[in-house]
Design a protein around this motif. Sequence first.
Motif, PDB file in Angstrom:
ATOM      1  N   GLU A  41       0.860  -1.178   0.000  1.00 22.01           N
ATOM      2  CA  GLU A  41       0.000   0.000   0.000  1.00 22.01           C
ATOM      3  C   GLU A  41       0.896   1.227   0.000  1.00 22.01           C
ATOM      4  O   GLU A  41       1.456   1.591   1.044  1.00 22.01           O
ATOM      5  N   PRO A  42       1.056   1.890  -1.150  1.00 22.40           N
ATOM      6  CA  PRO A  42       1.998   3.010  -1.242  1.00 22.40           C
ATOM      7  C   PRO A  42       1.730   4.125  -0.243  1.00 22.40           C
ATOM      8  O   PRO A  42       2.672   4.704   0.313  1.00 22.40           O
ATOM      9  N   LEU A  43       0.459   4.446   0.005  1.00 18.17           N
ATOM     10  CA  LEU A  43       0.135   5.577   0.864  1.00 18.17           C
ATOM     11  C   LEU A  43       0.437   5.314   2.336  1.00 18.17           C
ATOM     12  O   LEU A  43       0.328   6.223   3.160  1.00 18.17           O
ATOM     13  N   ALA A  44       0.830   4.079   2.664  1.00 15.75           N
ATOM     14  CA  ALA A  44       1.234   3.794   4.041  1.00 15.75           C
ATOM     15  C   ALA A  44       2.555   4.467   4.383  1.00 15.75           C
ATOM     16  O   ALA A  44       2.902   4.600   5.560  1.00 15.75           O
TER      17      ALA A  44
ATOM     18  N   GLU B 226     -15.751  10.527  -2.462  1.00 11.70           N
ATOM     19  CA  GLU B 226     -16.040  11.933  -2.746  1.00 11.70           C
ATOM     20  C   GLU B 226     -14.894  12.631  -3.460  1.00 11.70           C
ATOM     21  O   GLU B 226     -15.097  13.682  -4.075  1.00 11.70           O
ATOM     22  N   PHE B 227     -13.700  12.056  -3.405  1.00 12.23           N
ATOM     23  CA  PHE B 227     -12.527  12.703  -4.006  1.00 12.23           C
ATOM     24  C   PHE B 227     -12.185  12.142  -5.383  1.00 12.23           C
ATOM     25  O   PHE B 227     -11.269  12.637  -6.037  1.00 12.23           O
ATOM     26  N   LEU B 228     -12.907  11.127  -5.819  1.00 10.22           N
ATOM     27  CA  LEU B 228     -12.627  10.535  -7.123  1.00 10.22           C
ATOM     28  C   LEU B 228     -13.101  11.452  -8.246  1.00 10.22           C
ATOM     29  O   LEU B 228     -14.118  12.132  -8.130  1.00 10.22           O
ATOM     30  N   THR B 229     -12.359  11.440  -9.345  1.00  9.81           N
ATOM     31  CA  THR B 229     -12.699  12.229 -10.524  1.00  9.81           C
ATOM     32  C   THR B 229     -12.726  11.293 -11.732  1.00  9.81           C
ATOM     33  O   THR B 229     -12.284  10.136 -11.636  1.00  9.81           O
ATOM     34  N   PRO B 230     -13.213  11.761 -12.890  1.00  7.32           N
ATOM     35  CA  PRO B 230     -13.251  10.895 -14.071  1.00  7.32           C
ATOM     36  C   PRO B 230     -11.889  10.377 -14.521  1.00  7.32           C
ATOM     37  O   PRO B 230     -11.826   9.390 -15.257  1.00  7.32           O
ATOM     38  N   ARG B 231     -10.792  10.998 -14.070  1.00  7.05           N
ATOM     39  CA  ARG B 231      -9.462  10.499 -14.443  1.00  7.05           C
ATOM     40  C   ARG B 231      -9.000   9.355 -13.539  1.00  7.05           C
ATOM     41  O   ARG B 231      -7.962   8.738 -13.786  1.00  7.05           O
ATOM     42  N   ASP B 232      -9.764   9.067 -12.482  1.00  9.99           N
ATOM     43  CA  ASP B 232      -9.448   7.957 -11.585  1.00  9.99           C
ATOM     44  C   ASP B 232     -10.208   6.704 -12.014  1.00  9.99           C
ATOM     45  O   ASP B 232     -11.039   6.743 -12.925  1.00  9.99           O
ATOM     46  N   GLU B 233      -9.946   5.586 -11.328  1.00 11.39           N
ATOM     47  CA  GLU B 233     -10.649   4.336 -11.614  1.00 11.39           C
ATOM     48  C   GLU B 233     -10.860   3.564 -10.313  1.00 11.39           C
ATOM     49  O   GLU B 233     -10.032   3.632  -9.402  1.00 11.39           O
TER      50      GLU B 233
ATOM     51  N   LEU C  25      -6.846   4.005   2.810  1.00 12.63           N
ATOM     52  CA  LEU C  25      -6.170   5.198   3.303  1.00 12.63           C
ATOM     53  C   LEU C  25      -6.623   6.423   2.511  1.00 12.63           C
ATOM     54  O   LEU C  25      -7.008   6.316   1.340  1.00 12.63           O
ATOM     55  N   ASP C  26      -6.543   7.583   3.148  1.00  7.47           N
ATOM     56  CA  ASP C  26      -7.031   8.839   2.584  1.00  7.47           C
ATOM     57  C   ASP C  26      -6.299   9.187   1.283  1.00  7.47           C
ATOM     58  O   ASP C  26      -5.069   9.235   1.253  1.00  7.47           O
ATOM     59  N   ILE C  27      -7.066   9.462   0.219  1.00  8.70           N
ATOM     60  CA  ILE C  27      -6.460   9.803  -1.068  1.00  8.70           C
ATOM     61  C   ILE C  27      -6.548  11.299  -1.385  1.00  8.70           C
ATOM     62  O   ILE C  27      -6.079  11.726  -2.442  1.00  8.70           O
ATOM     63  N   ARG C  28      -7.132  12.088  -0.495  1.00  8.39           N
ATOM     64  CA  ARG C  28      -7.453  13.475  -0.864  1.00  8.39           C
ATOM     65  C   ARG C  28      -6.223  14.329  -1.171  1.00  8.39           C
ATOM     66  O   ARG C  28      -6.319  15.292  -1.942  1.00  8.39           O
ATOM     67  N   ASN C  29      -5.064  14.006  -0.600  1.00  6.95           N
ATOM     68  CA  ASN C  29      -3.876  14.836  -0.791  1.00  6.95           C
ATOM     69  C   ASN C  29      -2.951  14.337  -1.899  1.00  6.95           C
ATOM     70  O   ASN C  29      -1.855  14.874  -2.072  1.00  6.95           O
TER      71      ASN C  29
ATOM     72  N   ARG D 210      -5.601   7.873  -9.925  1.00  9.23           N
ATOM     73  CA  ARG D 210      -5.679   6.965  -8.784  1.00  9.23           C
ATOM     74  C   ARG D 210      -6.507   5.738  -9.160  1.00  9.23           C
ATOM     75  O   ARG D 210      -7.666   5.867  -9.533  1.00  9.23           O
ATOM     76  N   ILE D 211      -5.891   4.567  -9.069  1.00  9.93           N
ATOM     77  CA  ILE D 211      -6.572   3.296  -9.305  1.00  9.93           C
ATOM     78  C   ILE D 211      -6.872   2.714  -7.922  1.00  9.93           C
ATOM     79  O   ILE D 211      -5.990   2.152  -7.271  1.00  9.93           O
ATOM     80  N   MET D 212      -8.106   2.912  -7.475  1.00  6.84           N
ATOM     81  CA  MET D 212      -8.442   2.622  -6.081  1.00  6.84           C
ATOM     82  C   MET D 212      -9.316   1.378  -5.971  1.00  6.84           C
ATOM     83  O   MET D 212     -10.308   1.237  -6.684  1.00  6.84           O
ATOM     84  N   ASP D 213      -8.945   0.494  -5.065  1.00  2.00           N
ATOM     85  CA  ASP D 213      -9.745  -0.696  -4.790  1.00  2.00           C
ATOM     86  C   ASP D 213     -10.937  -0.372  -3.906  1.00  2.00           C
ATOM     87  O   ASP D 213     -10.882   0.529  -3.058  1.00  2.00           O
TER      88      ASP D 213
END
Length: 212
Positions: free
Chosen positions: A73-76, A134-141, A102-106, A113-116
């Motif tokens: 988990e990279p954000l760890a 709430e922080f996902l955008t069309p460029r994420d998945e 984990l929080d992706i907002r920052n 962001r490829i989020m599970d």
Amino acid sequence: MKLHLTEIFYSLQGEAARVGLPTVFIRLSGCPLRCTWCDTPYSFSGGEPWTIDEILAEIARYPTRQVCVTGGEPLAQKACLPLLQALCEAGHEVCLETSGALDIRNVDARVSRIMDLKAPASGESERNLWANLEFLTPRDELKIIIANRSDYDWACQKLQEHQLAARCPVLFSPAQSSQEARQLAEWILADGLPVRFQLQLHKLLWGNMQGK
């Protein structure tokens, strides 16, 4: 500022919108989750300390601008955020593979962001941080790994409950060890889901070989 790295390697992107593109993978060490179907347990601990400058110099050796930061988990690791920023500043096309716990907002807005979302059979569905949606955008998945019919039904419920397909592309993938791929494809077709069926290209080519 240093990060603990399990490996840096050059391969084809096996998943998501960039599938098939030559990509440099930066696999950071450490993960607070223990998903039942995890295929990279060797990244849970250990790793070697690298500075951001050392990482940038290493990936510059490869003939591609595509970079994927993954784990574990990279954000760890706190230094993951400045690493992502530095990669973008260096002109790379960057994606981040993250568990969704984990929080992706920052995360730098230039990063895809490829989020599970962890389905119940992962053993970690209670770790889903639903506020991340709430922080996902069309460029994420969003990626959901399906291990059985119960996982599929759960994923369908969440797809509707949170209007996931309206937020960003949604990927359904069969868990290699337990869910037959063709069956999952047939469920998706029968229900007309607004999702992308996904197989892991790198595993079709090289199996579970580390560094591929």
